[in-house]
Design a protein around this motif. Structure first.
Motif, PDB file in Angstrom:
ATOM      1  N   GLU A  42       4.722  68.103 102.379  1.00 43.82           N
ATOM      2  CA  GLU A  42       5.409  67.616 103.106  1.00 43.82           C
ATOM      3  C   GLU A  42       5.390  68.629 103.989  1.00 43.82           C
ATOM      4  N   SER A  43       5.738  67.981 105.693  1.00 45.27           N
ATOM      5  CA  SER A  43       6.007  68.848 106.667  1.00 45.27           C
ATOM      6  C   SER A  43       6.560  70.133 106.166  1.00 45.27           C
ATOM      7  N   LEU A 254       5.945  63.238  95.270  1.00 43.30           N
ATOM      8  CA  LEU A 254       5.031  62.555  96.254  1.00 43.30           C
ATOM      9  C   LEU A 254       4.145  61.380  95.578  1.00 43.30           C
ATOM     10  N   CYS A 257       6.572  58.373  95.386  1.00 45.67           N
ATOM     11  CA  CYS A 257       7.352  57.881  96.529  1.00 45.67           C
ATOM     12  C   CYS A 257       7.016  57.199  97.503  1.00 45.67           C
ATOM     13  N   ASP A 275      11.547  55.576  94.497  1.00 47.91           N
ATOM     14  CA  ASP A 275      11.790  56.330  93.692  1.00 47.91           C
ATOM     15  C   ASP A 275      11.520  57.642  94.317  1.00 47.91           C
ATOM     16  N   GLU A 276      12.601  58.526  95.205  1.00 47.20           N
ATOM     17  CA  GLU A 276      12.711  59.469  96.364  1.00 47.20           C
ATOM     18  C   GLU A 276      13.140  60.426  95.497  1.00 47.20           C
ATOM     19  N   ILE A 277      13.038  61.894  96.153  1.00 45.20           N
ATOM     20  CA  ILE A 277      12.862  63.228  96.094  1.00 45.20           C
ATOM     21  C   ILE A 277      14.446  63.572  96.701  1.00 45.20           C
ATOM     22  N   PRO A 278      14.894  64.346  96.489  1.00 45.59           N
ATOM     23  CA  PRO A 278      16.974  64.437  97.060  1.00 45.59           C
ATOM     24  C   PRO A 278      16.203  66.024  97.794  1.00 45.59           C
ATOM     25  N   GLY A 279      17.278  65.192  99.198  1.00 43.63           N
ATOM     26  CA  GLY A 279      16.961  66.527  99.666  1.00 43.63           C
ATOM     27  C   GLY A 279      16.176  66.787 100.655  1.00 43.63           C
ATOM     28  N   MET A 280      15.743  68.014 101.375  1.00 40.16           N
ATOM     29  CA  MET A 280      14.358  68.806 101.920  1.00 40.16           C
ATOM     30  C   MET A 280      13.837  69.543 101.267  1.00 40.16           C
ATOM     31  N   PRO A 283      14.185  75.751 104.464  1.00 35.92           N
ATOM     32  CA  PRO A 283      13.280  76.062 105.765  1.00 35.92           C
ATOM     33  C   PRO A 283      13.057  77.602 105.274  1.00 35.92           C
ATOM     34  N   PRO A 295      16.132  73.382  93.838  1.00 43.72           N
ATOM     35  CA  PRO A 295      17.425  72.578  94.791  1.00 43.72           C
ATOM     36  C   PRO A 295      16.792  70.906  94.150  1.00 43.72           C
ATOM     37  N   ARG A 296      15.344  70.388  94.429  1.00 47.09           N
ATOM     38  CA  ARG A 296      15.616  69.078  94.598  1.00 47.09           C
ATOM     39  C   ARG A 296      14.826  68.594  92.855  1.00 47.09           C
TER      40      ARG A 296
END
Ligand SMILES: Nc1ncnc2c1ncn2[C@@H]1O[C@H](COP(=O)(O)OP(=O)(O)OP(=O)(O)O)[C@@H](O)[C@H]1O
Ligand SMILES: Nc1ncnc2c1ncn2[C@@H]1O[C@H](COP(=O)(O)OP(=O)(O)O)[C@@H](O)[C@H]1O
Ligand code: SF4
Ligand code: SF4
Ligand SMILES: [Mg+2]
Ligand SMILES: [Mg+2]
Lengths: 331, 300, 343
Positions: A42-43, A254, A257, A275-280, A283, A295-296
């Motif tokens: 991800e970014s 990845l 989703c 399907d989603e990966i919650p959160g982000m 940082p 956490p995810r």
């Protein structure tokens, strides 16, 4: 034959207001001649930072804190500025995500390609111009002998990216780094650019580091993949193996989703939920020693909380993964 | 930006910064306080303002009274000397600063109000409205400002009010062009469209959505406009077109200009006062600019 | 130009766009030539049924956003009708238009530019309620909290500024704001295109959930066919300002009929031998031509592998090919469509 690019234990930190913050941690990979290594994630996971570290173009405040980067046997990290200038362009070059901002608006594309040739290969102005036309032809720009005198703003996004590729390949570098070369382009044009890259690679045997978050492109172009998460490589292996049998929960997430196109009668779009990966992605500065994905992660267990993130563990010849529970998870 | 990633057991959708950041305005003020140029400028200007506000009553000398022989050089009684009539120059400076600074401030406000109004209407509506307003702006811009101001003052009388208005009226075109450019840039941004979609009318969009976002460069130019207006007032008075009945730094310059060779202090001190005020204001402008356009504001 | 589409409007049609045209001025051809025009949208007609999702695909510059913003009455349109809930909102002006906006809302592509950087999230979400005078101030506060909750953000989010959120969270804010006046229609203009795949899935699921719970109608614009297939009931393909094909999703992905649709599909097909075959036969070369003063005839003629003389002179009209399947091509039926099953 030794690999063209060999990155070993590369770490990069940012010198922020709160001291040194890790950006990339202990990244290692090799790219052989004519092969393509894809960096996905991800970014904010550190893909571009890896590319910039290899090119030694890190923004100020960013430092390589450990590791080595061997390009064709030469240590990039200890190269003098003068050596670096000749490495860039001659041995490695890069294409960027946004082809508009990466070209100088004040010069014609022919001048810009010619400039590279004159600097690195000492061609005369006339020869450089003639060569530039050849390169534009090679990247399949129609009417190359006219377009050579065009300014970047007179070209479409797809053509600008072709010009960038022509420029990057002008000195026949051993390594090409492509940072999301098609994100800013249309789908049909994206497909053309990927085709072009793989054709050119067949001709020139360039090693490519391809940065992307398009797993379709990975399947099509890459030989090997490294999946980055929060600055750490969490899964690495041959593209075939990783796509067919992803082991890390993040890689699996990845892939799950993305809504994949299904063609034909049986296409059933009523699939209710993705399907989603919650959160982000956490940082910079908020990354502790434990598994950054914790956490995810839907598979997180007691061991993940008790122990720091495991090192990248080689499973077999084709795959390595950094996850405490990969054996339980992988079917 | 500090974000605390909660290590909650369940996957957390909503990791948010722990506390609200200061508003962009507060952040800019804080940044301003960190700019040395801006702080020096602000301190000097504050000193000048306090001096002109309270100075006359503390110093207690009437600037129009004859305080000594004409052209007394600076000495223990008249610290900065006297002018061609024997009036105390320090008293004149303290008193005249009020008029000068007021003219600067008010003229700058006039400049900005006219400029922003015209520029925002032109930029926001575009089309024929823009064409018409731009033509008007260009007309005012090609008139030589000093000459134009002189004509206005001669026509409407040499009072401080006329001078102030004249300065405002001749200086607005650059503010208008700046505002128009900002509005042209901003009016097509998605958040302006989003506001319109949310039911905002033109007035709301101009005043509450676009203008606040266009303000940063306008504020910088407003600061500089004060300095320009002070210089302008000086220039007009120097040419003998100021208000002869109100003491101002420009007036002091103008009335004493013929004696600069025999009595330098009659001109040097008012000149220096103008110079310091304008310098302080332009330093403030720099500080504001730094605060609003932080080039290297660090992340992380 | 909507000849083929004049079937009587069923009652469940929420939006009926008729022959929408949007031209932008584009300077002059040469110094003294006639003024040129960008034909951004050039005769577009479509219908959207209540509670469904209408997808628009096409390359950049094909007029998707212009269509969306014209339908939202955010940019001036050159001509056409926009019948929304039985009324032609193309005729609405001033206060009437402003108040009608509560029923149709938009979510933009770039969540970084769609939120005013100087205002707090709570104020931004409350703005439509304030402007349209919905509820008492106290009710609005409650509603803001409720909206934040619905899009999966905690109530404290109301006090933060946009730059304190991540891209996905900002897009949630944009959705909350669009939801605030309880619209019937939400246009999502590339609303997930700027997001990472993981975040994209979160937002798509959120939009689906809101549609289920409130019977929302969407116009969903994207250039990602995978996303379009997952999300839309009906699909329209745009090319240079015109719809070239329109069909229910099932039909579109099993039996597309327009050469341009084939090209789009071949570029997006899952990797494998099928994709290689499709790309070889159907993927077009080059870039889309400029929409400034397009030539007469089929807009796709320059790149179409199946072009014949007629295509260059005569503009194909969108016509009914099968039930609810519309197509604008002179050679429909003459050229064999790709057969996905046999490959
Ligand atoms: N100039 C900068 N100053 C501070 N932090 C930065 C800077 N550039 C990047 N970062 C941070 O470094 C980390 C890695 O960034 P990087 O650009 O490598 O991500 P990426 O994987 O390439 O993402 P993307 O897909 O968005 O290009 C991120 O957390 C990012 O926020
Ligand atoms: N305000 C404008 N002025 C002039 N041309 C415009 C304007 N907005 C869009 N266009 C042009 O109209 C065409 C369609 O644009 P758009 O609807 O944004 O395409 P899409 O959303 O499909 O990418 C493009 O060629 C674009 O350059
Ligand atoms: S180590 Fe644990 S938390 Fe991390 S990815 Fe593996 S299962 Fe999930
Ligand atoms: S009308 Fe002709 S050019 Fe256009 S899509 Fe059909 S075959 Fe191709
Ligand atoms: Mg990047
Ligand atoms: Mg668009």
């Amino acid at each position: 034959m030794p690999p063209v690019l060999s990155v070993k234990d590369l770490s990069v930190s940012m010198n922020g207001t709160k001291g040194m913050v890790p950006v990339l941690e202990h990244l290692s990979f090799d790219v052989a001649q004519g092969k393509t290594m894809a960096l996905v994630g991800e970014s904010g996971c550190g893909k571009s930072m890896t590319a910039l570290a290899i090119m030694q173009l890190l923004p100020e405040d960013f430092r390589v804190t450990s590791g080595s980067i061997l390009l064709d046997g030469v240590e990039v990290l200890s190269a003098s500025p003068k050596e670096l200038r000749s490495l860039r362009g001659d041995k490695m070059s890069m294409i960027f995500q946004e082809p508009m901002t990466a070209l100088n608006p004040l010069y014609t594309v022919g001048d810009q390609i010619g400039e590279v040739l004159r600097q690195h290969r000492g061609l005369s102005r006339r020869d450089a111009h003639a060569q530039a036309i050849q390169f534009l032809k090679a990247v399949q720009i129609p009417a190359a002998d006219k377009r050579v005198d065009a300014y970047p703003h007179q070209l479409s996004g797809g053509m600008r990216q072709r010009v960038m590729i022509a420029m990057a390949l002008a000195c026949k570098p051993k390594l090409l780094i492509a940072d999301e070369p098609t994100t800013a382009l249309d789908v049909t044009v994206q497909a053309q650019i990927f085709d072009l890259l793989s054709e050119l690679q067949d001709d020139t045997d360039t090693a490519i580091v391809l940065i992307t978050h398009d797993l379709g492109a990975v399947a099509e172009l890459a030989d090997d993949v490294a999946v980055l998460y929060a600055g750490r490589c969490i899964e690495q292996g041959t593209a075939h193996e990783v796509i067919a049998r992803a082991r890390h929960p993040y890689t699996r997430g990845l892939m799950a989703c993305v809504p994949h196109l299904q063609l034909g009668r049986m296409s059933n779009h009523a699939s209710a939920e993705l399907d989603e990966i919650p959160g982000m992605v956490p940082p910079l500065g908020a990354r502790g020693p434990d598994c950054a994905f914790l956490p995810r992660c839907a598979f997180a267990g007691a061991i993940c909380r008790a122990q720091p993130q495991p090192p990248l563990d080689r499973i077999d010849a084709g795959a390595a993964v950094s996850c405490w529970r990969h054996q339980e998870i992988t079917p | 930006m500090t974000t605390i990633e909660s290590t909650a057991i369940k996957p957390d959708k909503t990791a948010l910064p722990v506390s609200a950041a200061a508003s962009p305005t507060m952040a800019a003020l804080r940044q301003f306080a960190r700019s040395p140029a801006g702080v020096v400028g602000a301190v000097v200007l504050l000193f000048l303002m306090l001096a002109t506000l309270f100075g006359p009553s503390i110093y207690g000398v009437d600037p129009l009274d004859i305080a000594g022989a004409p052209f007394t050089p600076p000495d223990a009684d008249t610290w900065l000397g006297t002018d061609y009539l024997g009036r105390d120059i320090l008293a004149g400076l303290l008193q005249g600063g009020r008029a000068t600074l007021t003219v600067g401030g008010v003229a700058a406000i006039i400049t900005i109000v006219i400029g922003v109004t015209i520029g925002s209407l032109a930029g926001f509506f575009g089309g024929p409205i823009d064409t018409a307003l731009t033509k008007i702006t260009e007309f005012f811009q090609i008139l030589p400002p000093l000459l134009f101001a002189m004509v206005l003052v001669t026509l409407f009388g040499q009072t401080l009010t006329t001078v102030t208005i004249a300065i405002g009226v001749v200086s607005w075109p650059s503010a208008a062009r700046l505002t128009r450019a900002e509005f042209l840039r901003l009016r097509n941004l998605d958040f302006v469209k989003a506001s319109r979609a949310a039911g905002a009318g033109n007035g709301h969009l101009i005043l509450l959505v676009v203008l606040p976002n266009a303000l940063p460069p306008i504020i910088v130019s407003a600061t500089l406009a004060i300095g320009v207006a002070i210089l302008f007032e000086g220039g007009l008075s120097f040419l003998g077109l100021g208000d002869p009945n109100t003491m101002s730094w420009g007036l002091m310059l103008g009335q004493n200009r013929n004696y600069v060779l025999n009595a330098w202090w009659t001109v040097a001190f008012p000149g220096a006062a103008i110079f310091i005020a304008v310098l302080a204001i332009s330093l403030i402008g720099d500080g504001v600019n730094d605060a609003i356009n932080p080039r290297l504001r660090k992340r992380g | 130009m909507s000849d083929g589409l004049n079937i009587s409007a069923p009652a469940d049609v929420l939006l009926d766009v008729n022959d929408l045209v949007v031209h932008f001025p584009a300077g002059r051809r040469g110094m003294f030539g006639p003024p040129s025009k960008v034909h951004a949208v050039d005769g577009v007609s479509f219908r959207v049924r209540r509670g469904t999702t209408f997808g628009i695909v096409g390359e950049s510059g094909s007029g998707k956003s212009t269509t969306a913003q014209a339908v939202m009455r955010l940019i001036p349109m050159t001509s056409g009708q926009i019948v929304f809930g039985g009324e032609n909102i193309a005729d609405f002006r001033g206060e009437r238009l402003r108040l009608a906006r509560s029923k149709f809302q938009i979510v933009f592509q770039d969540p970084f530019s769609a939120l005013d950087p100087r205002r707090r999230a709570g104020d931004l979400i409350r703005e439509p309620l304030d402007l349209l005078g919905i509820g008492s101030p106290r009710e609005r506060e409650v509603r803001v909290k409720q909206l934040l909750e619905e899009v999966g953000l905690p109530p404290q989010a109301a006090d933060l500024f946009p730059h304190q959120f991540s891209g996905g969270q900002r897009q949630r804010l944009c959705i909350a704001r669009a939801m605030a006046p309880e619209p019937d229609l939400i246009v999502c203009d590339e609303a997930v295109s700027a997001l990472d795949v993981a975040i994209q899935a979160q937002i798509l699921n959120l939009l689906k959930k809101l549609q289920r719970e409130r019977g929302l109608t969407y116009i969903f614009i994207s250039h990602d066919l995978g996303v379009i297939q997952h999300f839309c009931d009906e699909i329209a393909v745009m090319y240079l300002g015109r719809i070239v094909e329109q069909a229910p999703a099932q039909v579109f992905f099993s039996a597309p009929l327009h050469p341009y649709s084939w090209s789009l599909i071949s570029a997006a097909a899952p990797p494998g031998p099928l994709r290689d075959r499709l790309k070889k036969d159907y993927l077009v070369k080059g870039d889309p031509p400029s929409p400034v003063d397009p030539p007469p005839g089929c807009r796709f003629a320059q790149r179409c592998p199946f072009v014949v003389e007629r295509c260059r002179d005569e503009l194909p009209i969108l016509q009914v090919e099968a039930e609810e399947h519309f197509i604008a091509c002179h050679r429909t039926g003459e050229i064999a469509p790709p057969d996905f099953a046999s490959l």
